[in-house]
Design an enzyme around this catalytic site. Structure first.
Site, PDB file in Angstrom:
ATOM      1  N   LYS A   1       0.754  -1.254   0.155  1.00 34.09           N
ATOM      2  CA  LYS A   1      -0.028  -0.088  -0.201  1.00 34.09           C
ATOM      3  C   LYS A   1       1.095   1.233   0.037  1.00 34.09           C
ATOM      4  O   LYS A   1       1.661   1.151   0.935  1.00 34.09           O
ATOM      5  CB  LYS A   1      -1.007   0.001   1.244  1.00 34.09           C
ATOM      6  CG  LYS A   1      -1.907   1.310   1.417  1.00 34.09           C
ATOM      7  CD  LYS A   1      -2.637   0.887   2.647  1.00 34.09           C
ATOM      8  CE  LYS A   1      -3.346   2.359   3.013  1.00 34.09           C
ATOM      9  NZ  LYS A   1      -4.249   2.462   4.241  1.00 34.09           N
TER      10      LYS A   1
ATOM     11  N   GLU B   1      -9.451   3.925   1.895  1.00 39.58           N
ATOM     12  CA  GLU B   1      -9.102   3.957   0.644  1.00 39.58           C
ATOM     13  C   GLU B   1      -7.923   3.071   0.263  1.00 39.58           C
ATOM     14  O   GLU B   1      -7.738   2.765  -0.942  1.00 39.58           O
ATOM     15  CB  GLU B   1      -8.715   5.507   0.459  1.00 39.58           C
ATOM     16  CG  GLU B   1      -7.254   5.839   0.881  1.00 39.58           C
ATOM     17  CD  GLU B   1      -6.970   5.554   2.222  1.00 39.58           C
ATOM     18  OE1 GLU B   1      -5.805   5.106   2.522  1.00 39.58           O
ATOM     19  OE2 GLU B   1      -7.682   5.799   3.146  1.00 39.58           O
TER      20      GLU B   1
ATOM     21  N   ASP C   1     -12.298   7.048   3.668  1.00 41.93           N
ATOM     22  CA  ASP C   1     -11.159   6.889   4.519  1.00 41.93           C
ATOM     23  C   ASP C   1     -10.980   5.364   4.633  1.00 41.93           C
ATOM     24  O   ASP C   1      -9.816   4.980   5.052  1.00 41.93           O
ATOM     25  CB  ASP C   1     -11.315   7.354   6.063  1.00 41.93           C
ATOM     26  CG  ASP C   1     -10.122   7.292   6.901  1.00 41.93           C
ATOM     27  OD1 ASP C   1      -9.133   7.549   6.219  1.00 41.93           O
ATOM     28  OD2 ASP C   1     -10.060   7.407   8.032  1.00 41.93           O
TER      29      ASP C   1
ATOM     30  N   ASP D   1       1.176   5.813   6.137  1.00 40.31           N
ATOM     31  CA  ASP D   1       0.309   5.073   5.373  1.00 40.31           C
ATOM     32  C   ASP D   1       0.835   4.397   4.148  1.00 40.31           C
ATOM     33  O   ASP D   1      -0.050   3.511   3.398  1.00 40.31           O
ATOM     34  CB  ASP D   1      -0.840   5.891   5.044  1.00 40.31           C
ATOM     35  CG  ASP D   1      -1.975   5.061   5.013  1.00 40.31           C
ATOM     36  OD1 ASP D   1      -2.077   4.058   5.865  1.00 40.31           O
ATOM     37  OD2 ASP D   1      -3.280   5.511   4.474  1.00 40.31           O
TER      38      ASP D   1
ATOM     39  N   LYS E   1     -10.074  12.761   8.661  1.00 35.89           N
ATOM     40  CA  LYS E   1      -9.589  11.937   9.994  1.00 35.89           C
ATOM     41  C   LYS E   1     -10.051  13.144  10.804  1.00 35.89           C
ATOM     42  O   LYS E   1      -9.339  14.184  10.823  1.00 35.89           O
ATOM     43  CB  LYS E   1      -8.343  11.500   9.872  1.00 35.89           C
ATOM     44  CG  LYS E   1      -8.140  10.227   8.927  1.00 35.89           C
ATOM     45  CD  LYS E   1      -6.780  10.076   8.902  1.00 35.89           C
ATOM     46  CE  LYS E   1      -6.469   8.736   8.000  1.00 35.89           C
ATOM     47  NZ  LYS E   1      -7.052   7.529   8.224  1.00 35.89           N
TER      48      LYS E   1
ATOM     49  N   ARG F   1      -7.599  -0.376   0.615  1.00 33.08           N
ATOM     50  CA  ARG F   1      -7.903  -1.261  -0.150  1.00 33.08           C
ATOM     51  C   ARG F   1      -8.545  -1.204  -1.319  1.00 33.08           C
ATOM     52  O   ARG F   1      -8.159  -1.921  -2.352  1.00 33.08           O
ATOM     53  CB  ARG F   1      -9.194  -2.012   0.687  1.00 33.08           C
ATOM     54  CG  ARG F   1     -10.474  -1.125   0.787  1.00 33.08           C
ATOM     55  CD  ARG F   1     -11.350  -1.690   1.809  1.00 33.08           C
ATOM     56  NE  ARG F   1     -10.695  -1.073   3.143  1.00 33.08           N
ATOM     57  CZ  ARG F   1     -11.376  -1.550   4.421  1.00 33.08           C
ATOM     58  NH1 ARG F   1     -12.370  -2.112   4.416  1.00 33.08           N
ATOM     59  NH2 ARG F   1     -10.774  -0.965   5.660  1.00 33.08           N
TER      60      ARG F   1
ATOM     61  N   ASP G   1      -2.716  10.271   3.838  1.00 34.17           N
ATOM     62  CA  ASP G   1      -4.074   9.926   3.754  1.00 34.17           C
ATOM     63  C   ASP G   1      -4.999  10.783   4.757  1.00 34.17           C
ATOM     64  O   ASP G   1      -4.724  10.871   6.009  1.00 34.17           O
ATOM     65  CB  ASP G   1      -4.379   8.504   4.361  1.00 34.17           C
ATOM     66  CG  ASP G   1      -5.927   8.187   4.392  1.00 34.17           C
ATOM     67  OD1 ASP G   1      -6.728   8.921   3.697  1.00 34.17           O
ATOM     68  OD2 ASP G   1      -6.192   7.314   5.182  1.00 34.17           O
TER      69      ASP G   1
END
Length: 594
Positions: free
Chosen positions: A362, A449, A447, A387, A374, A451, A367
């Site tokens: 990933k 995202e 959020d 992230d 968030k 995946r 993010d």
């Protein structure tokens, strides 16, 4: 109508830019007034000719974008310093402890080793002999400081008139087995800490008890100590105005064997640690410096350094559109930093390929959460540079494997790099994305995202004809709640692949725990208007995330998912851990014919 602007006739040393425009000069200068001055002077000339053009002045690049000028410079004028990593050598010596001469002699001891007789003298033969050489000072100081060999304990004696300037005892705990990787690594870290504090040039490391160690375990022990020392001496000072230099030149291993096998093992350890350090640096780098484009450049750097075994492909937005990567591009749509799809391919320099593997990481370089931004305590938005920890592990492993060069195995390193931001072009809750395998996804949380990017990356990996895939992601906070900050969760339908990866993690000294893929939980992931939603809510969040990823893996391919949201970051040190790089390297090597 917006002014059409062309940057013309500027070199890396130029201090002026000519603007060719079909609009009036007053219109253009109105635009320029809103741009921070970066050391250029401007002039304007009328022209109907336009061609997209970029010009670089030192580290600042200007590009024409949406008919305006945008400065592509590092936000905040922050650029990482180029710091050469500190290097020191390892050597294995077969000499008596009393004969070694240098700055620090470190001895790893268990609680059993510290047992004394009725005269308060050591029963352990190594400590007894060393204490005699030091005129009883070792037993005296250990008693005064109540040093019993417990894990985490250490004591150091300053000496004068002897060949060794300091002797340190480092506690290893109750007793050691061949799997005591973390204890031996802690010994190496303690040695590194002592060397830093005293600015030592030469250090030696030994164990009070080695008689129970087989030759194979001695190799593993030396490797673990070396790992602790290499990573313990490393400090990421690229973004600090000042940094302290180390004096350490060499570490000698005493009583752990000698010869080419040990030398080969220590070289392997150095290669793995180089990959871990790259992984740490990538995660530590702030998001205003490490953009998707810069992450792609790091991949290209690995490929160019090891061009005998690597090829690289970097796909831009248009190329990803051609491959119908709607899920990935939906996440990337809001950012002014364009996405970069990274594909490194390792092939051994000689011999046939027997196994094809893929490592998918990933790569969210930042993010924000998107429109589901968030917020609130514990959201960790200030740490969302990590992230892309999965991609850092993948590229760190690539660097290490480029140096190790395992035979008989082909490895694809794949990262769908982008940012999850907020703008007028951002994906919204309720949008439906179409992934490259044709499956549709209703976005019920922007959020969730990571995946979405992994979905297209996994489809791409399967299309490379691989036999096995391991993907890594800082995917869910639910996994941190379940397993804490030190253990990563793994999910797979394949028992054999789970055994392979867990075995590799045990050798590497990293902690994984297999969690179930409960198929009944998929009910919460069903959509009324698309094939699926992208999140099933709070309950079983790590499991539903893994079930989502499974939808994008070919049934003929063995696949395992690692959720590393917890161990990617060390809160105490406020820095990245380089987690998973050693495990990935061990797994690839175990699948090779080396």
């Amino acid at each position: 109508m917006a002014a059409h602007i062309r940057l013309a006739a500027a070199s890396s040393s130029s201090s002026s830019i000519t603007l060719l425009s079909s609009s009036s000069s007053s219109t253009i200068f109105t635009k320029i007034k809103s741009i921070p001055h970066l050391g250029f002077s401007f002039s304007v000339t009328n022209s109907t000719f336009f061609h997209p053009f970029s010009v670089t002045n030192s580290t600042k690049t200007w590009k024409r974008m949406n008919h305006t000028l945008i400065a592509k410079a590092s936000l905040g004028l922050t650029y990482p310093a180029v710091i050469e990593p500190h290097k020191f050598s390892f050597a294995a010596k077969d000499i008596d402890l009393a004969e070694w001469k240098g700055d620090i002699l470190a001895v790893g001891v268990t609680e059993k080793d510290m047992i004394k007789d009725e005269n308060l003298k050591f029963q352990n033969s190594v400590l007894k002999k060393l204490d005699l050489h030091l005129n009883g000072l070792l037993s005296e100081v250990s008693a005064e400081e109540d040093f019993t060999g417990k894990a985490g304990q250490s004591t150091i004696l300053r000496l004068s008139g002897l060949g060794t300037k300091r002797v340190s005892l480092v506690g290893l705990g109750k007793g050691l087995t061949g799997s005591s990787t973390s204890a031996y690594r802690s010994l190496g870290e303690s040695v590194a800490s002592a060397a830093k504090a005293s600015q030592a040039n030469n250090v030696a490391v030994t164990l009070a008890s080695t008689q129970e160690l087989t030759p194979e375990l001695k190799l593993a022990t030396a490797s673990s100590i070396a790992t602790g020392a290499l990573l313990g001496t490393y400090e990421d000072n690229r973004f600090k105005s000042e940094s302290k230099k180390l004096a350490l030149k060499s570490i000698d291993f005493l009583g752990l064997g000698t010869g080419p096998e040990l030398e080969k093992k220590l070289k392997y350890t150095e290669d793995v640690c180089a990959g871990v350090i790259l992984g740490k640096e990538l995660v530590n780098a702030p998001p205003n410096v490490l953009t998707p484009e810069v992450l792609a450049e790091e991949a290209e750097k690995i490929a160019s350094t090891h061009s005998d075994v690597f090829t690289t492909t970097i796909l831009d937005t248009e190329q990803c559109k051609e491959l119908k990567m709607g899920s990935y591009l939906g996440v990337a749509a809001a950012s002014t930093n364009p996405p970069k799809f990274i594909h490194l391919c390792y092939k051994p320099p000689t011999g046939a390929v027997k196994t094809k593997l893929a490592l998918v990481g990933k790569g969210l370089t930042f993010d924000s959460g998107g429109y589901n931004i968030k917020t609130g305590p514990g959201c960790l938005i200030e740490l969302m540079k990590f992230d892309m920890g999965g991609s850092a592990a993948v590229l760190g492993a690539a660097k290490a494997l480029g140096q190790i060069k395992p035979a008989g195995v082909e490895v694809h390193f794949i990262v769908a790099a982008c940012e999850n931001m907020i703008s007028g072009t951002a994906m919204r809750p309720g949008d439906i994305l179409t992934a490259s395998n044709g499956k549709t996804i209703e976005v019920n949380n922007t959020d969730a995202e990571g995946r979405l990017t992994l979905a297209d990356a996994l489809v791409y990996a399967c299309n490379q004809g691989v036999d096995k895939i391991v993907d890594l992601a800082t995917l869910t906070g639910a996994c941190i709640v379940a397993l804490g900050p030190s253990i990563a969760g793994i999910f797979t339908p394949s028992d054999s692949l789970a055994k392979e990866v867990v075995a590799a993690s045990e050798v590497a000294g990293e902690k994984l725990w297999r969690l179930p893929m409960e198929e009944s939980y998929w009910e919460s992931m069903k959509s009324g208007v698309a094939d699926m939603v992208n999140t099933g809510g709070r309950q079983g969040g790590s499991i539903t995330a893994a079930l989502f990823l499974k939808q994008f893996v070919d049934e003929k391919v063995e696949w395992l998912h690692i959720d590393m949201a917890g161990p990617v970051w060390n809160d105490k040190k406020k820095a990245a851990t380089g987690f998973a790089v050693p495990t990935l390297v061990e797994w690839v090597v175990a699948n090779s014919s080396s």
